[in-house]
Design an enzyme around this catalytic site. Structure first.
Site, PDB file in Angstrom:
ATOM      1  N   GLY A  42       0.786  -1.242   0.000  1.00 51.15           N
ATOM      2  CA  GLY A  42       0.000   0.000   0.000  1.00 51.15           C
ATOM      3  C   GLY A  42       0.807   1.276   0.000  1.00 51.15           C
ATOM      4  N   GLY A  43       2.123   1.174   0.312  1.00 52.55           N
ATOM      5  CA  GLY A  43       2.998   2.343   0.188  1.00 52.55           C
ATOM      6  C   GLY A  43       2.624   3.479   1.118  1.00 52.55           C
ATOM      7  CE  LYS A  54      -6.266  13.141   4.398  1.00 50.26           C
ATOM      8  NZ  LYS A  54      -5.049  13.278   3.581  1.00 50.26           N
ATOM      9  N   GLY A 274       7.676  19.138   1.616  1.00 49.39           N
ATOM     10  CA  GLY A 274       7.645  18.399   0.351  1.00 49.39           C
ATOM     11  C   GLY A 274       8.326  17.058   0.462  1.00 49.39           C
ATOM     12  NE  ARG A 275       5.797  11.740   0.419  1.00 48.40           N
ATOM     13  CZ  ARG A 275       6.062  10.917   1.431  1.00 48.40           C
ATOM     14  NH1 ARG A 275       6.104  11.393   2.664  1.00 48.40           N
ATOM     15  NH2 ARG A 275       6.275   9.645   1.232  1.00 48.40           N
ATOM     16  CG  ASP A 314       4.346  10.429  -4.836  1.00 44.45           C
ATOM     17  OD1 ASP A 314       3.372  10.704  -5.569  1.00 44.45           O
ATOM     18  OD2 ASP A 314       4.317  10.498  -3.597  1.00 44.45           O
ATOM     19  CB  ALA A 327      -3.156   8.492  -3.501  1.00 45.10           C
ATOM     20  CG  HIS A 452     -33.306  22.545  -1.762  1.00 45.61           C
ATOM     21  ND1 HIS A 452     -32.421  23.535  -1.362  1.00 45.61           N
ATOM     22  CD2 HIS A 452     -34.391  22.634  -0.942  1.00 45.61           C
ATOM     23  CE1 HIS A 452     -32.965  24.207  -0.342  1.00 45.61           C
ATOM     24  NE2 HIS A 452     -34.146  23.673  -0.070  1.00 45.61           N
TER      25      HIS A 452
HETATM   26  C1  LIG Z   1       0.956  12.687   5.147  1.00 42.25           C
HETATM   27  C2  LIG Z   1       0.543  12.465   3.728  1.00 42.25           C
HETATM   28  C3  LIG Z   1      -0.778  12.603   3.368  1.00 42.25           C
HETATM   29  C4  LIG Z   1      -1.161  12.390   2.049  1.00 42.25           C
HETATM   30  N1  LIG Z   1      -2.475  12.539   1.736  1.00 42.25           N
HETATM   31  C5  LIG Z   1      -2.868  12.366   0.466  1.00 42.25           C
HETATM   32  C6  LIG Z   1      -4.226  12.471   0.119  1.00 42.25           C
HETATM   33  O1  LIG Z   1      -5.080  12.716   0.960  1.00 42.25           O
HETATM   34  N2  LIG Z   1      -4.584  12.284  -1.166  1.00 42.25           N
HETATM   35  C7  LIG Z   1      -3.654  12.007  -2.136  1.00 42.25           C
HETATM   36  O2  LIG Z   1      -4.018  11.875  -3.302  1.00 42.25           O
HETATM   37  N3  LIG Z   1      -2.346  11.887  -1.838  1.00 42.25           N
HETATM   38  C8  LIG Z   1      -1.936  12.045  -0.560  1.00 42.25           C
HETATM   39  N4  LIG Z   1      -0.620  11.879  -0.245  1.00 42.25           N
HETATM   40  C9  LIG Z   1       0.330  11.532  -1.322  1.00 42.25           C
HETATM   41  C10 LIG Z   1       0.252  10.044  -1.658  1.00 42.25           C
HETATM   42  O3  LIG Z   1       0.452   9.296  -0.494  1.00 42.25           O
HETATM   43  C11 LIG Z   1       1.294   9.701  -2.713  1.00 42.25           C
HETATM   44  O4  LIG Z   1       1.115  10.541  -3.829  1.00 42.25           O
HETATM   45  C12 LIG Z   1       1.173   8.249  -3.162  1.00 42.25           C
HETATM   46  O5  LIG Z   1       1.329   7.384  -2.074  1.00 42.25           O
HETATM   47  C13 LIG Z   1       2.228   7.943  -4.244  1.00 42.25           C
HETATM   48  O6  LIG Z   1       2.146   6.597  -4.591  1.00 42.25           O
HETATM   49  P1  LIG Z   1       3.380   5.847  -5.268  1.00 42.25           P
HETATM   50  O7  LIG Z   1       2.851   4.500  -5.628  1.00 42.25           O
HETATM   51  O8  LIG Z   1       3.969   6.676  -6.321  1.00 42.25           O
HETATM   52  O9  LIG Z   1       4.488   5.714  -4.136  1.00 42.25           O
HETATM   53  P2  LIG Z   1       4.469   5.255  -2.618  1.00 42.25           P
HETATM   54  O10 LIG Z   1       3.109   5.252  -2.067  1.00 42.25           O
HETATM   55  O11 LIG Z   1       5.486   6.080  -1.938  1.00 42.25           O
HETATM   56  O12 LIG Z   1       4.920   3.735  -2.666  1.00 42.25           O
HETATM   57  C14 LIG Z   1       6.200   3.327  -3.026  1.00 42.25           C
HETATM   58  C15 LIG Z   1       6.448   1.948  -2.461  1.00 42.25           C
HETATM   59  O13 LIG Z   1       7.641   1.444  -3.035  1.00 42.25           O
HETATM   60  C16 LIG Z   1       8.386   0.751  -2.040  1.00 42.25           C
HETATM   61  N5  LIG Z   1       9.779   0.741  -2.477  1.00 42.25           N
HETATM   62  C17 LIG Z   1      10.589   1.808  -2.732  1.00 42.25           C
HETATM   63  N6  LIG Z   1      11.755   1.391  -3.251  1.00 42.25           N
HETATM   64  C18 LIG Z   1      11.699   0.036  -3.319  1.00 42.25           C
HETATM   65  C19 LIG Z   1      12.582  -0.946  -3.781  1.00 42.25           C
HETATM   66  N7  LIG Z   1      13.774  -0.650  -4.309  1.00 42.25           N
HETATM   67  N8  LIG Z   1      12.206  -2.259  -3.678  1.00 42.25           N
HETATM   68  C20 LIG Z   1      10.991  -2.593  -3.152  1.00 42.25           C
HETATM   69  N9  LIG Z   1      10.091  -1.687  -2.726  1.00 42.25           N
HETATM   70  C21 LIG Z   1      10.441  -0.382  -2.815  1.00 42.25           C
HETATM   71  C22 LIG Z   1       8.134   1.540  -0.789  1.00 42.25           C
HETATM   72  O14 LIG Z   1       8.366   0.730   0.359  1.00 42.25           O
HETATM   73  C23 LIG Z   1       6.660   1.918  -0.959  1.00 42.25           C
HETATM   74  O15 LIG Z   1       5.823   0.945  -0.388  1.00 42.25           O
HETATM   75  C24 LIG Z   1      -0.202  12.044   1.074  1.00 42.25           C
HETATM   76  C25 LIG Z   1       1.135  11.883   1.438  1.00 42.25           C
HETATM   77  C26 LIG Z   1       1.501  12.089   2.747  1.00 42.25           C
HETATM   78  C27 LIG Z   1       2.935  11.903   3.130  1.00 42.25           C
END
Ligand SMILES: Cc1cc2nc3c(=O)[nH]c(=O)nc-3n(C[C@H](O)[C@H](O)[C@H](O)COP(=O)(O)OP(=O)(O)OC[C@H]3O[C@@H](n4cnc5c(N)ncnc54)[C@H](O)[C@@H]3O)c2cc1C
Length: 473
Positions: A42-43, A54, A274-275, A314, A327, A452
């Protein structure tokens, strides 16, 4: 027959980009494996991002209602307080349920979760280390979806005890007496709302002249007004220098907009500036991937500079900077990419139609161009705004702040952007997103009957207002 380590598609990372890409690929008949090194799927979103924040905000909302017990005619025996133990337990249960749900979806779709770190290891190969060590073969494609992680600014070193990121903030067992929040993007203002409602003294520090700087300016102004009313201290145009952490708190040097220096002190400093991309251990450079400021460069079909390897979410960047980290966007990219890999026509994403939601109090929902962006692109702009406070439903809910603002252009009457701050804005933005997707005119939104009494009437009335004909204003 494929060998046990041979797949059509190998996905590295199981966030909302990776796991959704994997499910779509499997639905389309591709044998798919996902390499994930975290203990749960789920990341960021499910484990430390969207979902836990949330959940904390929903607790804040429950507290808000209870604090207004007199207004609601509720009789509550003791003074209203929040139990952080129960908050954390409930939040963790929700996260566990949802991450476990992805495991079930993997089983249902016959997707293999390979536990460990994935490393690009030559054409069609992914080496797995730290866990189920092995080398996987991807006969069709490798998808990199390794996501992002918090990053800081010069002078501010994250110690994860007093100088923390969102990763630690979601797990705080105590309510800080005081907290400084550095950065007023979505993460910063959401935590400002959470901690203020829980009872902390909150100061939010932003380098730029306004809160939520990517939103329409009117939204920033409204949020600042509301935050100040709630007792959140807002320091915009303020540059942070060095931060020092002690056993009991932090001190931060800051330069105010008039050039004077000050020292800010609090129990915690939450860095929400930021990230940055996660490519550590991925072997990206060795594999020949073009990186830009650490992000993986892709074209609009998510193809990297190396054939057979694509990336979403991301971790990516395009030629033009500013790929949103959201997300739902990473999931949409994952789906579009999986369909391309499966041989379907590529369905490009229109980045002007990606909704953004910020779940602070009051909530923000927006999609499309801000008024300023529309003017910069040369449109003959027409705006319509309608305040929630006029609506019956908003008054019933005791949520009367904010407005819906429609940005349109005069020539074709097309809707270019919709920006809202107020009750249920994060839900109401769905209608606006569809309107943009269908290239709706303002007239079509006016003729769409809004039930409404609902909050959605604010969208209809804002459309009326754009034509100078709001009924209730
Ligand atoms: C506090 C917070 C609140 C947020 N709220 C929202 C929201 O309300 N709505 C919204 O749309 N977005 C929100 N976001 C942003 C959202 O979480 C991200 O945009 C989204 O999770 C990105 O998904 P992704 O799949 O690109 O990466 P990620 O979710 O970061 O997942 C990447 C995964 O890859 C794994 N990984 C990395 N490198 C390796 C490797 N070499 N080998 C194996 N596994 C690896 C990691 O462990 C991770 O599980 C929020 C972020 C934060 C920090």
């Amino acid at each position: 027959m494929p060998t046990p380590t041979e797949y059509d598609v190998v996905v590295i990372g199981s966030g909302t980009g990776g796991y959704v890409a994997a499910i779509r690929a499997a639905q389309l008949g591709l044998r798919t494996a996902v390499v994930e090194r975290a203990p749960t799927l789920g990341g960021t979103c499910l484990n430390v991002g969207c979902i836990p924040t949330k959940a904390l905000l929903e607790h804040a909302h429950a507290l808000k209602v209870a604090q207004a017990a007199n207004e609601w005619g509720l009789t509550i025996g003791q003074a209203v307080a929040i139990d952080m133990g129960q908050v954390q337990t409930r939040k963790d249960k929700i996260v566990k349920g949802l991450t476990g749900g992805i495991e079930l979806l993997f089983k249902k779709n016959k997707i293999e979760w390979i536990k460990g770190s994935g490393r690009l290891a030559g054409k069609g190969k992914v080496e797995v280390t730290d866990g189920q060590a092995q080398t996987l073969t991807a006969t069709k494609h490798i998808i990199v979806a390794t996501g992002s992680q918090p990053r800081s600014v010069p002078g501010v070193e994250i110690d994860r005890k007093r100088i923390i990121t969102s990763d630690e903030a979601i797990g705080l067992k105590e309510i800080p007496k005081s907290i400084l929040i550095l950065g007023s993007g979505a993460v910063g203002v959401e935590f400002a709302s959470i901690f203020r409602r829980y009872g902390s003294e909150v100061t939010i520090v932003e380098l730029l002249p306004r809160l939520v700087p990517i939103e329409d300016e009117a939204v920033s102004t409204e949020l600042e007004k509301s935050f100040r009313k709630q007792g959140i201290k807002v320091l915009t145009g303020t540059r942070v220098g060095k931060a020092r952490a002690g056993a009991a708190g932090v001190e931060v040097e800051a330069q105010l907009p008039d050039g004077s220096s000050t020292t800010l002190a609090a129990d915690y400093l939450l860095v929400a500036t930021g990230r940055g991309p996660v490519t550590s251990g991925l072997g990206a450079e060795e594999a020949g991937l073009r990186l830009e400021r650490g992000y993986i460069h892709v074209d609009r079909t998510f193809q990297t500079s190396v054939p057979g390897i694509s990336a979403v979410g991301d971790v990516i960047t395009f030629d033009a900077p500013g790929h949103p980290q959201l997300a739902h966007l990473s999931s949409a990219e994952g789906i579009a990419l999986a369909e391309r890999i499966a041989g379907q026509p590529f369905r490009a994403i229109n980045y002007d139609q990606v909704p953004g939601c910020t779940y602070c109090d009051p909530e923000i929902g927006s999609v499309g161009l801000t008024e300023k962006e529309a003017r910069e692109r040369g449109y003959d702009v027409r705006v319509g705004t309608f305040k929630f406070g006029i609506l019956a439903r908003a008054r019933i809910a005791n949520e009367v702040e904010g407005f819906v603002k429609i940005v349109s252009e005069k020539k074709y009457d097309e809707i270019l952007g919709v920006h809202m701050i107020g009750p249920r804005a994060t839900e109401l933005v769905a209608e606006a997103t569809l309107a943009l997707r269908l290239e709706c005119t303002v007239e079509e939104l006016i003729r769409t009957i809004h039930a409404h009494p609902t909050m959605s009437e604010a969208v209809g009335e804002a459309a009326h207002a754009a034509h100078g004909a709001a009924i209730h204003a």
